[in-house]
Design a protein around this motif. Sequence first.
Motif, PDB file in Angstrom:
ATOM      1  N   GLU A  93       0.837  -1.197   0.000  1.00  0.00           N
ATOM      2  CA  GLU A  93       0.000   0.000   0.000  1.00  0.00           C
ATOM      3  C   GLU A  93       0.874   1.249   0.000  1.00  0.00           C
ATOM      4  O   GLU A  93       0.610   2.213  -0.737  1.00  0.00           O
ATOM      5  N   LEU A 224      -5.064  -0.224  -9.320  1.00  0.00           N
ATOM      6  CA  LEU A 224      -5.831  -1.442  -9.565  1.00  0.00           C
ATOM      7  C   LEU A 224      -5.043  -2.692  -9.174  1.00  0.00           C
ATOM      8  O   LEU A 224      -5.625  -3.692  -8.744  1.00  0.00           O
ATOM      9  N   THR A 227      -5.666  -3.032  -5.577  1.00  0.00           N
ATOM     10  CA  THR A 227      -7.015  -3.562  -5.366  1.00  0.00           C
ATOM     11  C   THR A 227      -7.035  -5.070  -5.551  1.00  0.00           C
ATOM     12  O   THR A 227      -7.657  -5.800  -4.771  1.00  0.00           O
ATOM     13  N   THR A 228      -6.328  -5.526  -6.588  1.00  0.00           N
ATOM     14  CA  THR A 228      -6.226  -6.972  -6.830  1.00  0.00           C
ATOM     15  C   THR A 228      -5.494  -7.655  -5.684  1.00  0.00           C
ATOM     16  O   THR A 228      -5.912  -8.720  -5.208  1.00  0.00           O
ATOM     17  N   ARG A 230      -5.318  -6.863  -2.616  1.00  0.00           N
ATOM     18  CA  ARG A 230      -6.141  -6.935  -1.396  1.00  0.00           C
ATOM     19  C   ARG A 230      -7.101  -8.114  -1.419  1.00  0.00           C
ATOM     20  O   ARG A 230      -7.617  -8.521  -0.377  1.00  0.00           O
ATOM     21  N   GLN A 231      -7.370  -8.663  -2.606  1.00  0.00           N
ATOM     22  CA  GLN A 231      -8.279  -9.800  -2.723  1.00  0.00           C
ATOM     23  C   GLN A 231      -7.577 -11.140  -2.506  1.00  0.00           C
ATOM     24  O   GLN A 231      -8.246 -12.170  -2.379  1.00  0.00           O
TER      25      GLN A 231
END
Length: 242
Positions: A93, A224, A227-228, A230-231
Amino acid sequence: MIEPLLTIPAQSELPDSEPKTLVEGAYRQLRRDIIEGRLAPGSRLRVEHLKDFYNVGAGTLREALALLVSDALVVSQEQRGFRVTPISLADFEDVTHTRVLLETEALRQSIAHGDEAWEAELVGSFHRLTRAEEKLAADTPSSANEWEQRNRAFHEVLISACPSAWIRYFVGIMNQQSERYRRLTLLNPVLPRDVHAEHTAIFDAALARDAGRAAQLLAEHIVLTLTTMRQLPQEIFRNAGN
């Protein structure tokens, strides 16, 4: 104007040029093995073992490791030697937000100062990236490594006309860190994503000299990946150094 003393060559140049010294050769090999995950995050780097594996002397290996410390890819632990820098979601992050700040500013400056030669180089790098993305989609052998090289080169060319050598240098450091994490998303796809469409939009905006839109698209493209990430299951980070 006095240029900063940047000791690390541009990343896109590394695969295509021969190392000038044993230290540089060891540095490149270690760097590649760290970024590609063969030397696991958090693992101890024992000089007495690695010198034989990389076929260099202990002094040469220590110098190469010291360069990697400056890249933030290796951590020096005083009397306890060296370790590969650990990874974590919190770290990525931080890397992502820092990269957005630096790389979008570099892109704005590059668009403002880029000439026809820059445009031509950008077109060429985008064409090579497109071919690599086609191979990646077809899952051909070594496609991931080729895509990483072409992706890195495309991003470097985008900001290559930025007049600030320091901004370009620190963007390079951030990109090295990002690549370690990005490979996890390539191996563990969790969100549908058209990366080629993202690159195409950035390329079109840059070529049209629309700095505001290009910077916005680049920021969205970088975020993005976070974001990926974090999954992904959190055990990926916990087990990375095992």
